[in-house]
Design a protein around this motif. Sequence first.
Motif, PDB file in Angstrom:
ATOM      1  N   SER A 160       0.865  -1.090   0.031  1.00 32.75           N
ATOM      2  CA  SER A 160      -0.102  -0.042  -0.030  1.00 32.75           C
ATOM      3  C   SER A 160       0.821   1.325  -0.016  1.00 32.75           C
ATOM      4  O   SER A 160       0.561   2.371  -0.747  1.00 32.75           O
ATOM      5  N   LEU A 161       1.887   1.109   0.778  1.00 30.44           N
ATOM      6  CA  LEU A 161       2.916   2.552   0.703  1.00 30.44           C
ATOM      7  C   LEU A 161       3.483   2.484  -0.680  1.00 30.44           C
ATOM      8  O   LEU A 161       3.862   3.540  -0.806  1.00 30.44           O
ATOM      9  N   GLN A 162       4.031   1.449  -1.239  1.00 29.62           N
ATOM     10  CA  GLN A 162       4.668   1.386  -2.336  1.00 29.62           C
ATOM     11  C   GLN A 162       3.621   1.948  -3.408  1.00 29.62           C
ATOM     12  O   GLN A 162       4.007   3.114  -4.401  1.00 29.62           O
ATOM     13  N   THR A 163       2.317   1.823  -3.579  1.00 27.39           N
ATOM     14  CA  THR A 163       1.156   2.252  -4.268  1.00 27.39           C
ATOM     15  C   THR A 163       1.170   3.821  -4.032  1.00 27.39           C
ATOM     16  O   THR A 163       1.136   4.641  -4.892  1.00 27.39           O
ATOM     17  N   PHE A 164       1.259   4.444  -2.754  1.00 22.87           N
ATOM     18  CA  PHE A 164       1.149   5.829  -2.255  1.00 22.87           C
ATOM     19  C   PHE A 164       2.360   6.333  -2.907  1.00 22.87           C
ATOM     20  O   PHE A 164       2.300   7.454  -3.361  1.00 22.87           O
ATOM     21  N   ASN A 165       3.563   6.047  -2.745  1.00 21.45           N
ATOM     22  CA  ASN A 165       4.740   6.408  -3.131  1.00 21.45           C
ATOM     23  C   ASN A 165       4.696   6.707  -4.718  1.00 21.45           C
ATOM     24  O   ASN A 165       5.426   7.625  -5.224  1.00 21.45           O
ATOM     25  N   THR A 166       4.221   5.701  -5.566  1.00 22.82           N
ATOM     26  CA  THR A 166       4.211   5.991  -6.886  1.00 22.82           C
ATOM     27  C   THR A 166       3.282   6.941  -7.305  1.00 22.82           C
ATOM     28  O   THR A 166       3.670   7.790  -8.082  1.00 22.82           O
ATOM     29  N   VAL A 167       2.013   7.154  -6.616  1.00 20.98           N
ATOM     30  CA  VAL A 167       1.062   8.216  -6.875  1.00 20.98           C
ATOM     31  C   VAL A 167       1.839   9.450  -6.500  1.00 20.98           C
ATOM     32  O   VAL A 167       1.561  10.312  -7.263  1.00 20.98           O
ATOM     33  N   VAL A 168       2.691   9.533  -5.522  1.00 22.91           N
ATOM     34  CA  VAL A 168       3.236  10.644  -5.027  1.00 22.91           C
ATOM     35  C   VAL A 168       4.269  11.465  -5.972  1.00 22.91           C
ATOM     36  O   VAL A 168       4.313  12.406  -6.500  1.00 22.91           O
ATOM     37  N   ASN A 169       4.987  10.385  -6.591  1.00 24.13           N
ATOM     38  CA  ASN A 169       5.978  10.654  -7.716  1.00 24.13           C
ATOM     39  C   ASN A 169       5.468  11.090  -9.010  1.00 24.13           C
ATOM     40  O   ASN A 169       5.790  11.976  -9.283  1.00 24.13           O
ATOM     41  N   ILE A 170       4.309  10.208  -9.274  1.00 21.71           N
ATOM     42  CA  ILE A 170       3.470  11.051 -10.460  1.00 21.71           C
ATOM     43  C   ILE A 170       2.992  12.221 -10.470  1.00 21.71           C
ATOM     44  O   ILE A 170       3.128  12.997 -11.115  1.00 21.71           O
ATOM     45  N   PHE A 171       2.623  12.256  -9.047  1.00 22.15           N
ATOM     46  CA  PHE A 171       1.907  13.832  -8.763  1.00 22.15           C
ATOM     47  C   PHE A 171       2.816  14.674  -9.001  1.00 22.15           C
ATOM     48  O   PHE A 171       2.645  15.967  -9.493  1.00 22.15           O
ATOM     49  N   HIS A 172       3.843  14.578  -8.300  1.00 25.46           N
ATOM     50  CA  HIS A 172       5.021  15.680  -8.109  1.00 25.46           C
ATOM     51  C   HIS A 172       5.768  15.959  -9.618  1.00 25.46           C
ATOM     52  O   HIS A 172       6.112  17.100 -10.101  1.00 25.46           O
ATOM     53  N   PHE A 173       5.549  15.008 -10.543  1.00 20.92           N
ATOM     54  CA  PHE A 173       6.056  15.142 -11.905  1.00 20.92           C
ATOM     55  C   PHE A 173       5.177  15.578 -12.867  1.00 20.92           C
ATOM     56  O   PHE A 173       5.227  16.572 -13.762  1.00 20.92           O
TER      57      PHE A 173
END
Length: 211
Positions: A160-173
């Motif tokens: 779940s945290l890996q998914t959150f981390n991926t979403v955050v990275n996509i958001f910031h990019f």
Amino acid sequence: MIVAGLINSALLMIAINNSEPRKTGCGIYLINTSITTLFTMIIFLLKFPILIIAQKTYITNRLFLQLQCTSIDFLLRIGLNMDQSLSACIVIERAVAPIKGTSFNKKKSKEMVKYIILILLILNIGTIIHVPIHRHLTNDDDDDDDSEKRIWCIVTYSSSLQTFNTVVNIFHFLTPFIINLISGPIIIVMTARQRTTVRIHESYRNIISTI
């Protein structure tokens, strides 16, 4: 990179000493972008020598290694994300200024900058605070020679945290990218419209080509 750092520092000092950029919100964003870029580059310069020396087992202080493990990448991500966020703020202000025209309040825009930068910093830290928490050191168990064992800095996330981390990275990019993509045409069109009121004898196409 050292030469680039020196050039960046020199340009930064010129920008800060010049009072003109500090008269507008956009100028303050540019100064903070320069500071953020310089900060990020310094962290990069620190990261690789420490990594190489640590892998050569010249550094065995576990506390030091733990601190650099949890902080270096965290600070790098903050620097990179802030740089993109500030760049997005610059194009937003440049797009808003021609839209509002003479009603654009430079003083109010300048006053808002410090609050916006603070909000962006809190947002960036808040969305990646999990990074240092889940980074830790591990020994290289494959090497039988204790004197040659390497210490690795790794990160472990739950699914779940890996998914959150991926979403955050996509958001910031994607967010700054989309803002830049949308703001560019707006700046061109609105600036051209402003100039048509002054250069009434020129065609709209010619005015756009000069922007």
